[in-house]
Structure formats: structure tokens, C-alpha cells
Design a protein around this motif. Sequence first.
Motif, mmCIF file in Angstrom:
data_model
loop_
_atom_site.group_PDB
_atom_site.id
_atom_site.type_symbol
_atom_site.label_atom_id
_atom_site.label_comp_id
_atom_site.label_asym_id
_atom_site.label_seq_id
_atom_site.Cartn_x
_atom_site.Cartn_y
_atom_site.Cartn_z
ATOM 1 N N ASP A 22 0.823 -1.212 0.000
ATOM 2 C CA ASP A 22 0.000 0.000 0.000
ATOM 3 C C ASP A 22 0.858 1.263 0.000
ATOM 4 O OD1 ASP A 22 -2.371 -1.392 -0.098
ATOM 5 O OD2 ASP A 22 -2.722 -1.335 2.058
ATOM 6 N N HIS A 25 2.258 1.731 -3.491
ATOM 7 C CA HIS A 25 1.190 2.184 -4.391
ATOM 8 C C HIS A 25 0.947 3.682 -4.203
ATOM 9 C CE1 HIS A 25 -2.561 2.190 -6.655
ATOM 10 N NE2 HIS A 25 -3.127 2.801 -5.623
ATOM 11 N N THR A 26 0.896 4.132 -2.945
ATOM 12 C CA THR A 26 0.669 5.546 -2.659
ATOM 13 C C THR A 26 1.835 6.404 -3.141
ATOM 14 O OG1 THR A 26 -0.677 5.006 -0.723
ATOM 15 C CG2 THR A 26 0.245 7.227 -0.822
ATOM 16 N N LYS A 28 3.968 5.758 -5.547
ATOM 17 C CA LYS A 28 3.966 5.817 -7.009
ATOM 18 C C LYS A 28 2.965 6.864 -7.489
ATOM 19 C CE LYS A 28 3.190 3.115 -11.212
ATOM 20 N NZ LYS A 28 2.853 1.774 -11.787
ATOM 21 N N ARG A 29 1.801 6.880 -6.878
ATOM 22 C CA ARG A 29 0.771 7.843 -7.273
ATOM 23 C C ARG A 29 1.207 9.281 -6.996
ATOM 24 N NH1 ARG A 29 -3.015 9.725 -4.027
ATOM 25 N NH2 ARG A 29 -2.726 8.029 -2.545
ATOM 26 N N ARG A 30 1.960 9.482 -5.936
ATOM 27 C CA ARG A 30 2.355 10.833 -5.538
ATOM 28 C C ARG A 30 3.650 11.306 -6.217
ATOM 29 N NH1 ARG A 30 1.664 11.431 0.951
ATOM 30 N NH2 ARG A 30 2.038 13.618 0.402
ATOM 31 N N SER A 31 4.388 10.396 -6.823
ATOM 32 C CA SER A 31 5.669 10.749 -7.444
ATOM 33 C C SER A 31 5.420 11.311 -8.836
ATOM 34 C CB SER A 31 6.579 9.520 -7.526
ATOM 35 O OG SER A 31 6.892 9.038 -6.235
ATOM 36 N N ALA A 32 5.705 12.586 -9.016
ATOM 37 C CA ALA A 32 5.412 13.283 -10.265
ATOM 38 C C ALA A 32 6.585 14.171 -10.640
ATOM 39 C CB ALA A 32 4.145 14.124 -10.096
ATOM 40 N N THR A 35 8.674 16.295 -8.025
ATOM 41 C CA THR A 35 8.790 15.683 -6.703
ATOM 42 C C THR A 35 10.264 15.486 -6.359
ATOM 43 O OG1 THR A 35 6.681 14.508 -6.944
ATOM 44 C CG2 THR A 35 8.225 13.663 -5.298
ATOM 45 N N ARG A 257 -5.891 -2.862 -3.235
ATOM 46 C CA ARG A 257 -6.864 -2.937 -4.328
ATOM 47 C C ARG A 257 -6.556 -4.105 -5.263
ATOM 48 N NH1 ARG A 257 -6.163 1.963 -8.663
ATOM 49 N NH2 ARG A 257 -4.218 1.299 -9.624
#
Length: 260
Positions: A22, A25-26, A28-32, A35, A257
Amino acid sequence: MIEILNAARLDRARGAGALVGDILHTLKRRSAVGTNLLDIDQWAKEMITEAGGQSCYVDYAPSFGRGPFGHYICTAVNDGVLHGRPHNYTLADGDLLTLDLAVSLRGVAADAAISFLVGEARPAESVALIETTERALAAGIAAAEPGARIGDLSHAIGTVLSEAGYPINTEFGGHGIGSTMHQDPHVANTGRPGRGYKLRPGLLLALEPWIMTDTATLVTDADGWTLRSATGCRTAHSEHTIAITDDGAEILTLPSRARA
């Protein structure tokens, strides 16, 4: 040391694995684009602490590193592939980022890694690298069943990597895991079938195929930790912690998920 977990400790391993999956996953979603790697490290610290877990990395000081690692997650970019020490670097479009996380929860550790591209750019060579490590990981997991031997897993992983044309380094690979992060048996990313330790229910393994585009030679960064490709080529790394059960391998480090 090789640990075989009983049912109660295997249940704890499931909790640790879910936490690792988890968090990755979080992150990866926040790495932009934009960042900073130090922000990713801070986010990992916050999520581990909030869950009541303990980092396997902060005080980690093996012979191949220079002093305690001092951070909560490994962040390797582009030519970095293993043990990437977070530092003041801002992610750019098309960067290939690997996040490697190990956490102990209620006395049992879990370890996983993901590689992905940041932003919108999708260089074909980088996509192929990542997909190859993911396919190799899936092959190793499929080979992991009671009665199989470590060499069967190594052979399955290595077949995918070599058929895709990538050199294979055997200095670092998968490993046993349990009350500590790194245990026996070692799981090389290539090997001969039918050799090595026979798998038993209750054994936890972290399988981790990793590759470099055009070399099998690593160099150590000036930080004393980050391992990079000797030629400066791009790299990728995929990892899951699995449990050997009577029915085969159970992947412990999937995000919630995906498990659902």
C-alpha cells in the motif's frame, strides 16, 4: 538462517506485506515531475510510523554500504538500480524511478520494489526494461511451490531476462525474509533447475529480478550506497515478498486494491 513461519507469524507477514504494498502504491501515485526524492523518503517515514511499523533501512549497516543507510526507502533513478539513497534530486519527465521498501510490522518483515516512469514520457527502451523485470518476477513466483528448489526459481527468472537479451548480474538477488530483512536462502537471478534448498510451506522469499540495459557491471556512487550501471545505462527492478504455501506461492506485497 532459514526461518519457517507458523500460521500465526504468517498472518503477521500478511499484514507487513499489505503495508509495504500500500505504501509503494501511494508513493507511485504521488511521485510526479517536480517531486523531490527527499519528499518521497519523508512520506514513507510518515506512513510507516502511522501504521506502527519499523523501517528495515534506517539503521541498516551491512558490509557493502558505508555506515547506516539513514533513510526509510531506497530511491534509484535512471542508471541507479539498487540501494538508492534518497538525496536532493527533483524528478523530471521521463525519469525511470525505482522504489524499494522493507518494513517490519509485529516482528515480521516484508520487502518489495517497483520501477516506473515519471510524467508523460514513455521511452520504449525503458518500458521494455520494466516489463521484462515484471515478467521475470511473475515467472519466479509461478515456479515457487512446495518441493521446488531455489534453482528452479532462479532458472525461471534468468530465462526471461536472458531471452530478452539483458546481461545478468549475480552479486545481488532475492533472499529469505522473516524476523529480519535479509536471510538465507539467496535467490540468484539466474541458475540451474533442480539445485539448492527445497521449498517448504511457511518459507518467505523476496524475489527481485533487476537488470541494466547493456552491462552486468555495477559501480558504487559517491554516497557509499547507491549502485549504478557502469555504463550509465538505464536500469529496472521489480520485487515481491511471497509465502510458500501448500497450494503454491502467495504474494504478500500486493497493494490492497490488487488483493481485492
